[in-house]
Scaffold this active site. Sequence first.
Site, short mmCIF file in Angstrom:
data_model
loop_
_atom_site.label_atom_id
_atom_site.label_comp_id
_atom_site.label_asym_id
_atom_site.label_seq_id
_atom_site.Cartn_x
_atom_site.Cartn_y
_atom_site.Cartn_z
N SER A 53 -3.77 9.86 -3.86
CA SER A 53 -4.24 8.51 -4.15
C SER A 53 -3.33 7.41 -3.61
O SER A 53 -3.64 6.23 -3.76
CB SER A 53 -4.38 8.34 -5.67
N LYS A 54 -2.23 7.76 -2.96
CA LYS A 54 -1.39 6.71 -2.36
C LYS A 54 -2.11 6.13 -1.14
O LYS A 54 -3.07 6.71 -0.63
CB LYS A 54 -0.03 7.28 -1.94
N ASN A 55 -1.62 5.02 -0.61
CA ASN A 55 -2.35 4.36 0.48
C ASN A 55 -2.48 5.24 1.71
O ASN A 55 -3.48 5.18 2.42
CB ASN A 55 -1.68 3.05 0.86
#
Length: 384
Positions: free
Chosen positions: A191-193
């Site tokens: 879910s990180k960029n």
Amino acid sequence: MKKIQMVDLIGQYQGIKDEVNESINQILDSAAFINGPKVHEFQAALEAYLGVKHVIPCANGTDALQIAMMGLGLKPGDEVITADFTFAATVEVIGLLQLTPVLVDVDPYTFNIDPIAIEKAITPKTKAIVPVHLFGQCADMDAIMEIAEKHNLYVIEDNAQAIGADHQFRDGSKKKAGNIGHVGATSFFPSKNLGCYGDGGAIFTNDDDLAHIIRGIVNHGMYERYHHDVIGVNSRLDSIQAAVLNAKLPHLDTYCSQRREAARKYSRAFAGQEHIVVPKTVRGCEGICDTCDCHVFHQYTLRITNGKRDKVAEHLKQKGIPFGIYYPIPLHRQKAYEDTRYNEADFPVTNLLVTEVISLPMHTELDDEQISFITSAIIEAVNG
Ligand SMILES: *Cc1c(COP(=O)(O)O)cnc(C)c1O
């Protein structure tokens, strides 16, 4: 209306499916699962993107922070200053290495570590500062680098939430987040960029000697095969994750712009709302300026200032709108990190933020109809 997701990894995958599948299939066909060419390809691509001399891939963001601290030779008892308002990984690795975490308060508008609080916390034992670039923008790196230089401290950037962000210095020059301190650490958690499809992380540095030390630490302290010079760890980015990241990196800037666009729409919709504070960028532009790249909105986080945050959360739940409370408890009040030296009066901002913050759905696939549904629901609950 499409169902609103907090993070839409499925929608994002649909747009890059062919590239990702092709890249993963190459690994399956070659069986180069560990340290294969894709890992080196990704490393070089990320070095070029960040403008940093060395990227050392590793297994996750928590490892990246730990290995960075090991690489700098920090010793038990050394004090490391970091933010009270962040994810626990930052302080966890400080504790694991038997360093002494020193938590300090943050800024109420950017949510990032407060340089004045850093300077107050410095003692003769202080060895490093770990600014966390929370929610997608850099901490005040002009001030932090000045403090570090003045007191001869290392700066380890926790860049798990801000990959792709630019930091604009006071003199107008720019650098990528993670490439400003002595060493940077990031996470490729899905879910990180810039997320992979499992766990992944990396360490960044422009220091050749430190890069060499770190490359040995991630590989059992080996600098020559079966010669173990230091105690290291086993922390690798596997080739399949590197293949995914290789396919996604060329899209990172577009993903960041899409997030910024969603943030602008949110902030515009909340303009003039008395009890809603929208996230401010370091430049003070409330996330709605069209030119700056300083915020990549890993999270879009509001403050609800009239005591109705929990009521807003309940209302969103009823409407089927996902949200997050990042973070509900200050680190200094977590059982694992309690310390008699802490004084509640030293954390007025964090203590307030944990009661006011709410993070809204933020990803690359949000459409106008969803944004207006979300913002209307919040405005209704805040004023109701
Ligand atoms: C996600 C995150 C980490 C840890 O990354 P993992 O890959 O999950 O270990 C560290 N610091 C911050 C601020 C994070 O958001």
